[in-house]
Design a protein around this motif. Structure first.
Motif, mmCIF file in Angstrom:
data_model
loop_
_atom_site.group_PDB
_atom_site.id
_atom_site.type_symbol
_atom_site.label_atom_id
_atom_site.label_comp_id
_atom_site.label_asym_id
_atom_site.label_seq_id
_atom_site.Cartn_x
_atom_site.Cartn_y
_atom_site.Cartn_z
ATOM 1 N N ILE A 36 -17.132 2.279 2.565
ATOM 2 C CA ILE A 36 -16.793 1.042 3.268
ATOM 3 C C ILE A 36 -17.465 1.087 4.634
ATOM 4 N N TRP A 37 -18.116 -0.019 4.999
ATOM 5 C CA TRP A 37 -18.773 -0.169 6.296
ATOM 6 C C TRP A 37 -18.098 -1.315 7.022
ATOM 7 N N VAL A 38 -17.835 -1.130 8.312
ATOM 8 C CA VAL A 38 -17.150 -2.154 9.095
ATOM 9 C C VAL A 38 -18.005 -2.518 10.298
ATOM 10 N N ASP A 39 -18.332 -3.806 10.421
ATOM 11 C CA ASP A 39 -18.974 -4.326 11.628
ATOM 12 C C ASP A 39 -17.840 -4.425 12.646
ATOM 13 N N ALA A 40 -17.630 -3.347 13.386
ATOM 14 C CA ALA A 40 -16.394 -3.154 14.145
ATOM 15 C C ALA A 40 -16.325 -3.905 15.469
ATOM 16 N N ASP A 41 -17.435 -4.391 16.003
ATOM 17 C CA ASP A 41 -17.387 -5.099 17.283
ATOM 18 C C ASP A 41 -16.472 -6.319 17.234
ATOM 19 N N GLU B 292 -26.805 1.324 20.028
ATOM 20 C CA GLU B 292 -27.108 0.728 21.326
ATOM 21 C C GLU B 292 -26.775 -0.764 21.307
ATOM 22 N N SER B 293 -26.556 -1.309 22.492
ATOM 23 C CA SER B 293 -26.265 -2.735 22.610
ATOM 24 C C SER B 293 -27.498 -3.534 22.254
ATOM 25 N N GLY B 294 -27.265 -4.698 21.720
ATOM 26 C CA GLY B 294 -28.373 -5.581 21.377
ATOM 27 C C GLY B 294 -28.019 -6.449 20.191
ATOM 28 N N PHE B 295 -28.741 -7.530 20.065
ATOM 29 C CA PHE B 295 -28.516 -8.499 19.005
ATOM 30 C C PHE B 295 -28.767 -7.861 17.636
ATOM 31 N N ASP B 296 -27.774 -7.872 16.777
ATOM 32 C CA ASP B 296 -27.850 -7.400 15.392
ATOM 33 C C ASP B 296 -28.123 -5.904 15.223
ATOM 34 N N VAL B 297 -27.959 -5.098 16.268
ATOM 35 C CA VAL B 297 -28.214 -3.662 16.140
ATOM 36 C C VAL B 297 -27.212 -3.035 15.171
ATOM 37 N N ALA B 298 -25.937 -3.358 15.303
ATOM 38 C CA ALA B 298 -24.923 -2.817 14.388
ATOM 39 C C ALA B 298 -25.180 -3.318 12.963
ATOM 40 N N ASP B 299 -25.497 -4.598 12.830
ATOM 41 C CA ASP B 299 -25.784 -5.168 11.508
ATOM 42 C C ASP B 299 -26.942 -4.434 10.846
#
Length: 130
Positions: free
Chosen positions: A5-10, A53-60
């Motif tokens: 399971i992966w969670v986009d946690a932000d 790191e912070s940034g647009f869609d980095v976690a995705d």
């Protein structure tokens, strides 16, 4: 290979994270929270936290790189859900609603309409079972 399971946690609500912590332990499923800030999780062999790191869609992007076919992703992001589906994995929103190719397409279309200034208050997604 075992399901993960992966969670986009932000953007995942705290109460949902709590449920996922219990599910991971009970079902013995590796669950990884991916966020651009430090995520503290209860001690468990089945819980992981990955800070990007912070940034647009980095976690995705990290989630898409790491997931395998059949994995489960919890997120609020339609483009991420579409990529997950394209990779033969499953995407749910935090309310437990399954994303599909059809409802991702319709939701993305509605977002584009709203972004272009078109009023969508009378329009509904009821044509598509969500």
């Amino acid at each position: 290979m075992a399901l993960k399971i992966w969670v986009d946690a932000d953007a995942c609500p705290v109460v949902i994270k709590g449920i996922l912590y219990r599910v991971a332990k009970r079902a013995q499923v590796t669950t990884t929270l991916v966020a651009n800030k430090l995520m503290r999780t209860p001690p468990s062999f089945y819980l992981r936290s990955t800070q990007v790191e912070s940034g647009f869609d980095v976690a995705d992007n990290r989630i898409v790189q790491e997931l395998a076919a059949g994995d489960l992703v919890i997120d609020l992001d339609i483009p991420l859900a579409s990529e997950v589906i394209e990779n033969n994995a499953h995407a749910f929103n935090p309310r437990g609603e399954l994303y599909s190719k059809e409802n991702c397409t319709m939701r993305n279309f509605m977002e584009e309409l709203r972004a272009s200034g078109v009023g969508t208050s009378g329009l509904s997604l009821s044509l598509i079972h969500i």
